[in-house]
Write a protein that holds these residues in place. Structure first.
Motif, PDB file in Angstrom:
ATOM      1  N   ARG A 194     -34.973   3.021 -35.990  1.00 32.48           N
ATOM      2  CA  ARG A 194     -34.537   1.793 -36.664  1.00 32.48           C
ATOM      3  C   ARG A 194     -33.105   1.906 -37.205  1.00 32.48           C
ATOM      4  O   ARG A 194     -32.346   0.951 -37.133  1.00 32.48           O
ATOM      5  CB  ARG A 194     -35.500   1.424 -37.786  1.00 32.48           C
ATOM      6  CG  ARG A 194     -36.790   0.825 -37.265  1.00 32.48           C
ATOM      7  CD  ARG A 194     -37.720   0.501 -38.421  1.00 32.48           C
ATOM      8  NE  ARG A 194     -38.964  -0.055 -37.928  1.00 32.48           N
ATOM      9  CZ  ARG A 194     -39.272  -1.341 -37.982  1.00 32.48           C
ATOM     10  NH1 ARG A 194     -38.447  -2.197 -38.509  1.00 32.48           N
ATOM     11  NH2 ARG A 194     -40.429  -1.770 -37.512  1.00 32.48           N
ATOM     12  N   LYS A 210     -43.089  -6.148 -28.977  1.00 32.51           N
ATOM     13  CA  LYS A 210     -43.486  -5.128 -29.940  1.00 32.51           C
ATOM     14  C   LYS A 210     -43.390  -3.793 -29.233  1.00 32.51           C
ATOM     15  O   LYS A 210     -43.900  -3.645 -28.123  1.00 32.51           O
ATOM     16  CB  LYS A 210     -44.904  -5.361 -30.456  1.00 32.51           C
ATOM     17  CG  LYS A 210     -45.317  -4.373 -31.529  1.00 32.51           C
ATOM     18  CD  LYS A 210     -46.683  -4.687 -32.101  1.00 32.51           C
ATOM     19  CE  LYS A 210     -47.051  -3.705 -33.199  1.00 32.51           C
ATOM     20  NZ  LYS A 210     -48.404  -3.946 -33.708  1.00 32.51           N
ATOM     21  N   ILE A 268     -41.656  -1.748 -33.910  1.00 32.31           N
ATOM     22  CA  ILE A 268     -40.714  -2.805 -34.257  1.00 32.31           C
ATOM     23  C   ILE A 268     -41.106  -4.036 -33.459  1.00 32.31           C
ATOM     24  O   ILE A 268     -41.363  -3.959 -32.254  1.00 32.31           O
ATOM     25  CB  ILE A 268     -39.246  -2.395 -34.015  1.00 32.31           C
ATOM     26  CG1 ILE A 268     -38.309  -3.461 -34.582  1.00 32.31           C
ATOM     27  CG2 ILE A 268     -38.961  -2.100 -32.559  1.00 32.31           C
ATOM     28  CD1 ILE A 268     -36.879  -2.982 -34.760  1.00 32.31           C
ATOM     29  N   ASP A 303     -39.244 -10.012 -34.422  1.00 34.06           N
ATOM     30  CA  ASP A 303     -38.648 -10.640 -35.602  1.00 34.06           C
ATOM     31  C   ASP A 303     -38.162  -9.626 -36.635  1.00 34.06           C
ATOM     32  O   ASP A 303     -37.707 -10.001 -37.715  1.00 34.06           O
ATOM     33  CB  ASP A 303     -39.636 -11.615 -36.243  1.00 34.06           C
ATOM     34  CG  ASP A 303     -40.911 -10.948 -36.721  1.00 34.06           C
ATOM     35  OD1 ASP A 303     -41.186  -9.792 -36.323  1.00 34.06           O
ATOM     36  OD2 ASP A 303     -41.641 -11.578 -37.490  1.00 34.06           O
ATOM     37  N   GLU A 304     -38.225  -8.334 -36.311  1.00 40.26           N
ATOM     38  CA  GLU A 304     -37.807  -7.293 -37.249  1.00 40.26           C
ATOM     39  C   GLU A 304     -36.436  -6.685 -36.925  1.00 40.26           C
ATOM     40  O   GLU A 304     -35.950  -5.838 -37.669  1.00 40.26           O
ATOM     41  CB  GLU A 304     -38.848  -6.173 -37.288  1.00 40.26           C
ATOM     42  CG  GLU A 304     -40.179  -6.620 -37.814  1.00 40.26           C
ATOM     43  CD  GLU A 304     -41.239  -5.538 -37.764  1.00 40.26           C
ATOM     44  OE1 GLU A 304     -42.039  -5.483 -38.712  1.00 40.26           O
ATOM     45  OE2 GLU A 304     -41.268  -4.748 -36.795  1.00 40.26           O
ATOM     46  N   TYR A 305     -35.818  -7.106 -35.832  1.00 39.18           N
ATOM     47  CA  TYR A 305     -34.500  -6.572 -35.501  1.00 39.18           C
ATOM     48  C   TYR A 305     -33.484  -7.091 -36.515  1.00 39.18           C
ATOM     49  O   TYR A 305     -33.486  -8.278 -36.852  1.00 39.18           O
ATOM     50  CB  TYR A 305     -34.088  -6.975 -34.076  1.00 39.18           C
ATOM     51  CG  TYR A 305     -34.842  -6.181 -33.041  1.00 39.18           C
ATOM     52  CD1 TYR A 305     -34.369  -4.954 -32.612  1.00 39.18           C
ATOM     53  CD2 TYR A 305     -36.042  -6.649 -32.528  1.00 39.18           C
ATOM     54  CE1 TYR A 305     -35.081  -4.209 -31.686  1.00 39.18           C
ATOM     55  CE2 TYR A 305     -36.759  -5.913 -31.606  1.00 39.18           C
ATOM     56  CZ  TYR A 305     -36.270  -4.687 -31.188  1.00 39.18           C
ATOM     57  OH  TYR A 305     -36.975  -3.949 -30.286  1.00 39.18           O
ATOM     58  N   PRO A 306     -32.618  -6.221 -37.028  1.00 34.26           N
ATOM     59  CA  PRO A 306     -31.648  -6.635 -38.057  1.00 34.26           C
ATOM     60  C   PRO A 306     -30.444  -7.375 -37.453  1.00 34.26           C
ATOM     61  O   PRO A 306     -29.330  -6.861 -37.393  1.00 34.26           O
ATOM     62  CB  PRO A 306     -31.241  -5.300 -38.691  1.00 34.26           C
ATOM     63  CG  PRO A 306     -31.394  -4.298 -37.583  1.00 34.26           C
ATOM     64  CD  PRO A 306     -32.583  -4.782 -36.774  1.00 34.26           C
TER      65      PRO A 306
END
Length: 105
Positions: free
Chosen positions: A35, A60, A69, A72-75
């Motif tokens: 991450r 996912k 991950i 919708d969790e990618y920064p």
């Protein structure tokens, strides 16, 4: 400088000037990283890109640090404007893809 397409190693990115690339494409790569490294790459893309970013990733995936991950969790940087997103991808149903416009900071 005369090339239309360039393939670079990660350590070479720091030598490139800001807003160097018109289009940045990342297919099935980010989800294989830790991450922290995903965030570093997205920040590098944000620094080096000046127009369009295309990403295609698993919806996912298990990252290199053995975490999951989700799409919708990618920064994604705040200055990226979403142009188009497909989830699931029409051909590879376990993937999503997205096109962003990089807006100047």
């Amino acid at each position: 400088e005369r090339a239309d397409i360039a393939f670079l190693l990660p350590h070479q990115l720091k030598y490139l000037p800001k807003r160097y690339f018109d289009v940045w494409i990342s297919i099935s790569a980010l989800h294989e990283m830790r991450r922290q490294l995903i965030a570093q790459y997205l920040n590098a893309i944000n620094r080096l890109g000046r127009n369009i970013v295309y990403i295609k990733l698993w919806q996912k995936s298990r990252t290199a640090d053995n975490n999951y991950i989700a799409e919708d969790e990618y920064p994604i940087p705040a200055n990226w404007q979403l142009i188009n997103r497909r989830s699931p991808h029409p051909i590879q149903g376990m993937f999503f893809d997205a096109i962003y416009k990089i807006k100047p900071k």
